[in-house]
Design an enzyme around this catalytic site. Structure first.
Site, PDB file in Angstrom:
ATOM      1  N   SER A   1      39.239  47.389  44.859  1.00  0.00           N
ATOM      2  CA  SER A   1      39.593  46.095  43.909  1.00  0.00           C
ATOM      3  C   SER A   1      39.103  44.915  44.556  1.00  0.00           C
ATOM      4  O   SER A   1      38.888  44.807  45.946  1.00  0.00           O
ATOM      5  CB  SER A   1      40.979  45.873  43.474  1.00  0.00           C
ATOM      6  OG  SER A   1      41.415  44.756  42.995  1.00  0.00           O
TER       7      SER A   1
ATOM      8  N   TYR B   1      50.079  44.756  45.773  1.00  0.00           N
ATOM      9  CA  TYR B   1      48.994  45.517  45.150  1.00  0.00           C
ATOM     10  C   TYR B   1      47.888  45.328  46.194  1.00  0.00           C
ATOM     11  O   TYR B   1      47.026  46.099  46.441  1.00  0.00           O
ATOM     12  CB  TYR B   1      48.810  45.116  43.888  1.00  0.00           C
ATOM     13  CG  TYR B   1      47.503  45.543  42.998  1.00  0.00           C
ATOM     14  CD1 TYR B   1      47.459  46.791  42.628  1.00  0.00           C
ATOM     15  CD2 TYR B   1      46.239  44.780  42.942  1.00  0.00           C
ATOM     16  CE1 TYR B   1      46.257  47.503  41.855  1.00  0.00           C
ATOM     17  CE2 TYR B   1      45.237  45.278  42.352  1.00  0.00           C
ATOM     18  CZ  TYR B   1      45.070  46.596  41.873  1.00  0.00           C
ATOM     19  OH  TYR B   1      44.142  47.164  41.320  1.00  0.00           O
TER      20      TYR B   1
END
Length: 683
Positions: free
Chosen positions: A560, A573
């Site tokens: 990400s 996350y």
């Protein structure tokens, strides 16, 4: 009234639907009739015959070759003899009616020259068992009397058509013939009569073989001999586990000359043959029917160790046997090749037999590998039948070479479309039932890869598989990537379905958006378990298979932009994505010596189609940024340099770019797919 071609297609589909009648894509059928010539307006006699490469069970009108019968029969007058009969195939093009339909096959002459309105040429196991018996001619008389005539072996072609036409004329009571080493042919005045005669030949041969086999069993004997101690089948779970461990090794060996896809078969027919004392000598004799050995090669590689041998010993012995096999195949080629023979296509086996475990078959794609295995099962049935009624005696090795390296077969291979970029590659995609994972599975399959669709939701994974085209393209596996057993089972599934694994996409993930003080240890553990631990487990198990294959490979992490960008309310996350990002670097450094490349992709805000966003992450992030959830994708797009929303297919395109043929020197790279987030630029 049903037309001749309609009757032919219906008959062909019925015959081809039963594997007792003929093997996949084996044999051909025909019908003769009249139609109006659009040029002259006069009736013209035509021959409709199954074209080259078609399958009887799925035959449609497009699969028929259509020829003028008068012109085809006129070729008899210009036939230059058996030494030049290959030239006659090109002559068929001058006999075509209109556009001609499918390309005429080598057996077209048989159908056109035999004086009967309907002709079937089939490859039933029972018929080939008679055809490959040492005393096949005598057995044909014993089984059929004067209703079926023996035709000595002759390579398919124009001369064989002339031979069968002459035999039919000389034997007016005959309904068909047994072609030595090859198959059966039947004829009839109507489509129904021809089909009935084909089935009569096949079922009569079956019944004869069944009676002889039963008589042997009453004497305590088996056509393949006694079971050898230690070579009987392993228990189911143990057998499948051992097959999964051996599959990457065997696939790597079978891919020495060119990458192959594998197929595994452990049916009772195969396991019984592998346990018997005649396995070695019969396997060495090889297959006989041209349809068989064109797909299986002249003989298989047979592991000569009992099922109880250690994996290490089995692996070492397979490597030794493979070297011997390659040398023997090269010698076979050298013995028979002439100045005009095509180059040797490869010396690796297409069939590998492992007693107690099963059969591994290989081809340029899953269907080809599966069909090769099916053909060897046909060959086992043929050998068992021949050994029950006589002695198995296939055609000579020199004849096999003439067909395997036939100029017409070479031309057929050259007409095949070019392979897709990821052809022969086997991909395992986690979290593949939706979003980025599904788009990636779809893109990899479209580029030619076989795909294992792994997801927590088995039903949704199966929906993806069905949409991709079924088990010759993809298989579904339920996998919780946090569990070692599940991950090992997913890699085993890839090995059993396709022979191994070449390409892994670590995509499974989830996200919980909370500020630091609201993030629980359970939140932290869950996200790290799925993405950091899960990626580690999948990469580790896949690397075992890749290293065993010795074919290199690709591991791609869907990380990400958050692995670099520090956003609010996202501690768990983003931290686990940073973990994934560094796994890329660590594994690239460690696995490079095995030819395994490890790269990452850093997407941003893939909202549409995302299981993560639909599961609550979208609502949480929308709240953080103060926008409506439905507008979140547009919000992410507007904060980028390109002002474009990132979609799952954009990430899938990056996966293909990293694993396709163009970036083969690239490893340890992170590719941003974020429409340009300056704060996440790599520095």
């Amino acid at each position: 009234m049903t037309s001749a071609p309609e009757q032919l297609i219906a008959r062909s589909n019925r015959l081809g639907a039963d594997p007792r009648n003929t093997n996949y894509a084996g044999g051909n059928t025909s019908a003769k009739g009249t139609d109006t010539d659009p040029v002259t307006g006069q009736d013209v006699e035509l021959l409709w015959v199954k074209g080259s490469g078609g399958d009887l069970g799925t035959l449609t009108g497009k699969g028929l070759a259509v020829l003028r019968l008068d012109r085809m029969r006129a070729l008899v007058g210009v036939y230059p003899g058996v030494d030049r009969e290959d030239e006659m195939v090109a002559a068929f093009d001058y006999c075509l009616h209109g556009r001609g339909g499918a390309a005429p096959s080598i057996d077209t002459a048989m159908h056109g020259l035999v004086d009967a309105p309907h002709v079937d040429h089939l490859h039933p196991d029972s018929g080939i068992a008679v055809a490959t018996s040492a005393d096949g001619e005598r057995l044909t008389r014993e089984i059929f009397g004067d209703r079926v005539v023996w035709v000595p072996w002759r390579r398919p072609g124009f001369q064989l058509g002339l031979d069968i036409a002459a035999i039919k004329e000389a034997n007016p009571r005959a309904i068909g013939c047994v072609l030595g080493g090859h198959g059966v042919t039947a004829w009839g005045d109507t489509s129904e009569e021809c089909e009935a005669r084909s089935l009569e030949i096949i079922r009569t041969a079956e019944e004869f073989i069944t009676r002889r086999t039963a008589a042997l069993e009453l004497e305590g004997r088996h056509p393949f001999g006694a079971v050898r101690p230690g070579f009987d089948p392993l228990p189911d779970d143990e057998r499948r586990t051992r097959a999964a461990r051996l599959a990457p090794v065997i696939r790597g060996l079978a891919s020495t000359d060119a990458p192959q896809v594998g197929h595994f078969t452990d049916s009772a027919v195969v396991l019984d043959f592998l346990a018997r004392e005649k396995l070695g000598p019969l396997a060495e004799l090889g297959t006989s029917c041209p349809d068989h050995f064109l797909r299986t090669k002249v003989r298989p590689l047979v592991l000569d160790l009992p099922a109880t041998a250690s994996l290490e010993d089995a692996t070492a012995r397979l490597r030794e046997l493979h070297e011997t096999y390659r040398a023997d195949y090269a010698a076979y080629y050298d013995r028979h090749a002439g100045p005009n023979s095509p180059p040797m296509r490869g010396a690796d086996p297409a069939i590998v037999l492992v007693p107690g475990v099963g059969m591994f078959s290989f081809g340029r794609n899953k269907q080809t590998a599966r069909v090769a295995g099916e053909f060897y099962v046909n060959a086992i049935n043929v050998m068992r039948g021949a050994e029950a009624i006589s002695t198995y005696a296939p055609i000579d090795e020199s004849e096999k070479f003439r067909i395997e390296y036939w100029a017409l077969e070479e031309a057929k291979l050259r007409r095949m479309p070019p392979a897709k970029p990821l052809a022969t590659r086997i991909a395992l995609v986690t979290g593949a039932a939706s979003g980025i994972g599904r788009a990636t599975a779809e893109r990899l399959a479209a580029e030619g890869a076989c795909v294992v669709v792994a997801d927590l939701d088995q039903a949704k994974a199966q929906e993806v598989v069905d949409a991709l085209g079924g088990p010759d393209v993809a298989v579904a596996v339920r996998a919780d990537v946090t569990r070692e057993d599940d991950v090992a089972a997913a890699v085993d599934a890839a090995c059993l379905a396709f022979g191994g694994v070449d390409l892994v996409v670590n995509n499974a993930g989830l996200s919980i958006s909370k500020p630091l003080l609201e993030t629980t240890a359970a939140d932290w553990d869950l996200q790290h378990d799925v993405m950091a631990r899960g990626s580690f487990l999948v990469s580790r198990e896949a690397a075992r298979a890749m290293i065993a294959q010795e074919m290199g490979g690709d591991i791609v992490y869907i990380a990400s932009k958050n692995s670099l960008f520090a956003g609010p309310n996202n501690i768990a996350y983003s931290a686990t994505k940073a973990d994934q990002a560094h796994q890329v670097r660590l594994l690239a450094a460690e696995l490079g010596e095995h030819g395994i490349r490890v790269n990452g992709i850093n997407p941003d805000g893939v909202v549409r189609g995302s299981g993560i966003f639909a599961g609550g992450w979208g609502a949480q992030r929308a709240k953080v940024y103060g926008v409506e959830e439905a507008e979140l994708g547009k919000y992410y797009a507007q904060r980028t340099l390109l002002k474009r929303e990132v979609l799952p297919e954009h990430v899938a395109a990056a996966v293909f770019a990293l694993t396709g043929p163009d970036l083969v020197q690239t490893t340890g790279l992170h590719v941003p797919v974020d429409s340009g987030v300056a704060a996440a630029f790599l520095r």
